[in-house]
Design an enzyme around this catalytic site. Sequence first.
Site, PDB file in Angstrom:
ATOM      1  N   SER A 294       2.996   9.923   4.865  1.00 29.91           N
ATOM      2  CA  SER A 294       3.521   8.612   4.505  1.00 29.91           C
ATOM      3  C   SER A 294       5.026   8.660   4.277  1.00 29.91           C
ATOM      4  O   SER A 294       5.564   9.613   3.708  1.00 29.91           O
ATOM      5  CB  SER A 294       2.778   8.091   3.272  1.00 29.91           C
ATOM      6  OG  SER A 294       3.653   7.946   2.180  1.00 29.91           O
ATOM      7  N   LYS A 295       5.671   7.608   4.743  1.00 32.45           N
ATOM      8  CA  LYS A 295       7.122   7.515   4.675  1.00 32.45           C
ATOM      9  C   LYS A 295       7.578   7.562   3.219  1.00 32.45           C
ATOM     10  O   LYS A 295       8.598   8.136   2.884  1.00 32.45           O
ATOM     11  CB  LYS A 295       7.494   6.169   5.310  1.00 32.45           C
ATOM     12  CG  LYS A 295       8.955   5.927   5.502  1.00 32.45           C
ATOM     13  CD  LYS A 295       9.118   4.701   6.396  1.00 32.45           C
ATOM     14  CE  LYS A 295      10.520   4.136   6.277  1.00 32.45           C
ATOM     15  NZ  LYS A 295      10.713   2.939   7.080  1.00 32.45           N
ATOM     16  N   ARG A 296       6.779   6.950   2.381  1.00 36.23           N
ATOM     17  CA  ARG A 296       7.147   6.834   0.969  1.00 36.23           C
ATOM     18  C   ARG A 296       6.930   8.156   0.222  1.00 36.23           C
ATOM     19  O   ARG A 296       7.764   8.582  -0.567  1.00 36.23           O
ATOM     20  CB  ARG A 296       6.288   5.725   0.345  1.00 36.23           C
ATOM     21  CG  ARG A 296       6.842   5.118  -0.900  1.00 36.23           C
ATOM     22  CD  ARG A 296       6.091   3.836  -1.249  1.00 36.23           C
ATOM     23  NE  ARG A 296       4.646   3.933  -0.998  1.00 36.23           N
ATOM     24  CZ  ARG A 296       3.759   4.451  -1.830  1.00 36.23           C
ATOM     25  NH1 ARG A 296       4.154   4.939  -2.984  1.00 36.23           N
ATOM     26  NH2 ARG A 296       2.479   4.480  -1.514  1.00 36.23           N
ATOM     27  N   LYS A 297       5.803   8.788   0.510  1.00 38.22           N
ATOM     28  CA  LYS A 297       5.463   9.979  -0.288  1.00 38.22           C
ATOM     29  C   LYS A 297       5.946  11.300   0.295  1.00 38.22           C
ATOM     30  O   LYS A 297       6.091  12.277  -0.439  1.00 38.22           O
ATOM     31  CB  LYS A 297       3.937  10.079  -0.415  1.00 38.22           C
ATOM     32  CG  LYS A 297       3.314   9.015  -1.280  1.00 38.22           C
ATOM     33  CD  LYS A 297       1.882   9.406  -1.617  1.00 38.22           C
ATOM     34  CE  LYS A 297       0.949   8.261  -1.385  1.00 38.22           C
ATOM     35  NZ  LYS A 297      -0.432   8.621  -1.201  1.00 38.22           N
TER      36      LYS A 297
END
Length: 548
Positions: A294-297
């Site tokens: 994930s881009k966020r994590k």
Amino acid sequence: MNYEKLAELLFPHVDKTPEDYEAAYPQRNLPEGAKVTRLGPSPTGFIHLGNLYGAFVDERLAHQSGGIFYLRIEDTDDKREVEGAVEAVISSLDYFGVRFDEGTTVDGETGSYGPYHQSSRGDIYRCFAKWLTQQGKAYPCFCTEEEIQTVRDQQESLKENPGYYGKWAKCRDLSYEVIEERVKAGMPFVLRFRSDGDAQRNFEIEDGIRGTLSMPENVQDVVILKQNGIPTYHFAHVVDDHLMRTTHVVRGEEWLSSLPIHVALFNALGWSLPVYCHTTVLMKMEGETKRKLSKRKDPELSLNYYRSLGYHPRAVREYLLTILNSNYEEWRIANPDAPAEEFAFTTEKMSNSGTLFDLDKLNDVSKETLVKMSSEELYDFLCAWAEEYKTELAELFKADREKMIRILSMDRTGPKPRKDLVYCEQIFEYIRYFFDAYYRPEEGFPENVDKGDLLPILKGYLETYSAEDDQETWFGKIRELALSLQYAAKPKDFKKNPDQYKGHVGDVSTVIRVALMGRSNSPDLWEIQQIMGEAQTRSRIEAAMAAL
Ligand code: GLU
């Protein structure tokens, strides 16, 4: 309905015909079997590992077959456009060895199938939209956001499939008169595809990666031109991939569900389909479970992550090939020194159920890659990385090239080379003890050595140490020192008579090692001292003695 008249009403300024474009973009003159692939990034500025993974597939398919790999910028969604993003995409991919034959470049475009920015292809899309309208295969829709929402709510409460189709498609059968009145009144409209699919019917399609797929026909009257006349992805890519004579469309699996729409559009336009190759998402293990990167994590999803840490592009490439093709590793073992380009890549050997991305594995691959690299090449790479990401280190590295090359060569040759080097930032951490300005002790003296022995060991060592000694003489002196302090000259003597000694020569050399570089484990101690030179060696040991 007179569709010809409708098309004229909606597209009065289109003066080209599909034939004109077919003639302007003829079949490519390529050898039999040559594949034409493309990368179609949106200029959002974020280019990730998944893009690179897909780009490798494109690149391999094209270049392995004597074909063409081109770059097309899919910038029809101007909300997402970020300044400098195109340059960033090109430079990022270039760093990892992905080169295009055609399309958008940093300074303009090359190739005769352009323009390669979708935003410059408006006339082309409108021409084919007009043609579809003439055929009765597209119609204007005046529904507002609110009307669409009302339909959606009704569908939801009736548990019907959502979307604009069949009886829900309010504008599908408007009369010419109504349309004309609305258009003349300046009412905004989108252009929709008139689907003739049947949800009960399935069609089969061969996916280059997934094999035969059976999917229900598309029934949705999807939007092909938005109110501002700009095409949707569905329509734009179909037109572009046809006219640019793309043979293989490699894209992420998130597009798989809209494949029926694309097939219907190709059919409606009377064009043959490219081979679609839907790649899987990249996954990682989190504890016992696999999940999507994930881009966020996950910072490791970004390509900048690898570049800023200084992973060698060859290592990333090599690793990606191992996860791209299940037989790559086997091939690599059989062909340890062959260039990766010699491997016969095929989409059939790609995973279709989530590809596991594993940083530890990448690090292992990186170690293997770097161990094969000459110290000179590694040095140049390290300097280039430092210049971009750590300027103060660039100066340090450049101050003494010869010393750096010796450092980078430590224990890396011979039949059993050490594989300690992984990526630039880690390499610097690994060798930082050579530089006084960056040196900091990381480990204390070994617990099993009596504290009272530390000073005599270090003092005794300095007394006999000479930078002129060869390795054997040097070690002989350490053995003598060990014996004089009741440490066995050989580990096996100590093992045999543990009561007779305090420890063995290994303990004594560990004390010296820790004093010298603040670590108990390192490449060959003698070699390190030779690189450091007499002055640095002495001052380190003296400093360690003073700190006792
Ligand atoms: N512009 C699309 C994206 O960024 C490209 C998909 C495709 O390759 O067709 O996801």
